[in-house]
Design an enzyme around this catalytic site. Sequence first.
Site, PDB file in Angstrom:
ATOM      1  N   HIS A 221      -3.164  -5.684   2.690  1.00 55.67           N
ATOM      2  CA  HIS A 221      -2.509  -5.435   3.983  1.00 55.67           C
ATOM      3  C   HIS A 221      -2.230  -6.693   4.801  1.00 55.67           C
ATOM      4  O   HIS A 221      -2.450  -7.813   4.345  1.00 55.67           O
ATOM      5  CB  HIS A 221      -3.370  -4.471   4.806  1.00 55.67           C
ATOM      6  CG  HIS A 221      -3.165  -3.044   4.418  1.00 55.67           C
ATOM      7  ND1 HIS A 221      -2.046  -2.339   4.788  1.00 55.67           N
ATOM      8  CD2 HIS A 221      -3.916  -2.195   3.680  1.00 55.67           C
ATOM      9  CE1 HIS A 221      -2.125  -1.114   4.312  1.00 55.67           C
ATOM     10  NE2 HIS A 221      -3.251  -1.001   3.631  1.00 55.67           N
TER      11      HIS A 221
ATOM     12  N   ARG B 254     -12.367   6.299  -0.718  1.00 57.80           N
ATOM     13  CA  ARG B 254     -11.362   5.260  -0.467  1.00 57.80           C
ATOM     14  C   ARG B 254     -11.876   3.917  -0.947  1.00 57.80           C
ATOM     15  O   ARG B 254     -13.082   3.645  -0.903  1.00 57.80           O
ATOM     16  CB  ARG B 254     -11.058   5.157   1.043  1.00 57.80           C
ATOM     17  CG  ARG B 254     -10.525   6.427   1.656  1.00 57.80           C
ATOM     18  CD  ARG B 254     -10.120   6.196   3.109  1.00 57.80           C
ATOM     19  NE  ARG B 254      -8.923   5.378   3.208  1.00 57.80           N
ATOM     20  CZ  ARG B 254      -7.687   5.844   3.070  1.00 57.80           C
ATOM     21  NH1 ARG B 254      -7.485   7.119   2.822  1.00 57.80           N
ATOM     22  NH2 ARG B 254      -6.654   5.042   3.184  1.00 57.80           N
TER      23      ARG B 254
ATOM     24  N   CYS C 244       0.801  -1.223   0.000  1.00 59.98           N
ATOM     25  CA  CYS C 244       0.000   0.000   0.000  1.00 59.98           C
ATOM     26  C   CYS C 244       0.843   1.288   0.000  1.00 59.98           C
ATOM     27  O   CYS C 244       1.425   1.629  -1.028  1.00 59.98           O
ATOM     28  CB  CYS C 244      -0.995  -0.053   1.159  1.00 59.98           C
ATOM     29  SG  CYS C 244      -2.362   1.096   0.959  1.00 59.98           S
TER      30      CYS C 244
HETATM   31  N1  GLN Z   1      -2.036   6.840   2.336  1.00 56.65           N
HETATM   32  C1  GLN Z   1      -2.226   5.969   1.212  1.00 56.65           C
HETATM   33  C2  GLN Z   1      -3.633   5.963   0.614  1.00 56.65           C
HETATM   34  O1  GLN Z   1      -4.588   6.253   1.308  1.00 56.65           O
HETATM   35  C3  GLN Z   1      -1.850   4.567   1.614  1.00 56.65           C
HETATM   36  C4  GLN Z   1      -2.767   4.040   2.662  1.00 56.65           C
HETATM   37  C5  GLN Z   1      -2.359   2.708   3.180  1.00 56.65           C
HETATM   38  O2  GLN Z   1      -1.191   2.335   3.216  1.00 56.65           O
HETATM   39  N2  GLN Z   1      -3.368   2.003   3.627  1.00 56.65           N
HETATM   40  O3  GLN Z   1      -3.767   5.638  -0.562  1.00 56.65           O
END
Ligand code: GLN
Length: 252
Positions: free
Chosen positions: A196, A129, A95
């Site tokens: 993740h 998101r 990520c």
């Molecule tokens: N900050 C980045 C995004 O929101 C990565 C987030 C994350 O590692 N979960 O895309």
Amino acid sequence: MNKLVIGHFYPDLLNLYGDRGNVLALYRRASLRGIDVEIRSISVGDPLGEDDIDIGFFGGGQDSEQNIMASDLIEKKGPVIKNMIESGKVFLCICGGYQMLGQYYREHDGSMLTCLGALPHYTEGKKERFINDTVYEFTLPSGEAITVAGFENHSGRTYLGEGEKPFMKVVTGHGNNGEDGGEGAVYKNTFCTYSHGSFLPKNPKIADILIEIAMKNRYGEDYVLPPLDSSVEDEARAQALDYIEHGKEQMI
Ligand code: GLN
């Protein structure tokens, strides 16, 4: 005794959603094969030499944390990491870590974060998101396709560049950008994904691929990773897939 050194980059900053679980899976699966594994924490200000580690790991981070580590990554460790990647060292980047290896990450508010530029991808943040349990298809080196379970939470949409190919195909979820069906990136022995924490614990075949490449890099092409029972991990993945498919109320 054979040895393996895992370098965990910025564990105090890039540490979302149990990403450390990936390091623990590598540690455990290598140790059970009788390999002497060392986990080294490498954060802001720590020195880094090209031969210091066999596997480099970057977890995911919040935008603010990515901004804190960016200059250390680019100015201090960047040249060494780029050489490592080009010479075929194994990296797993999740990520925010995945985004930081690319060209840039434009946050959803328009702020521009210049990234390491070791790989050609770039990332555009959007307000909405992508938050999903995910299912991917991954093709093993043997050509066999396996089903992989994951979890994504990111605002960034990542677009791959010349020389990179997607790590996996999206079955359920959004992957790199919600448009092209690709998830993550592979360049030489650098593997990047939006998936993740329990990615390697639930998908032990991928953990073993990373360990075997790293061991071949250290001990030569003839090195073969001994087999290991994965029935518990396979059961965890089966339950995760079942949960995603049927939405059952169960804890994974
Ligand atoms: N900050 C980045 C995004 O929101 C990565 C987030 C994350 O590692 N979960 O895309």
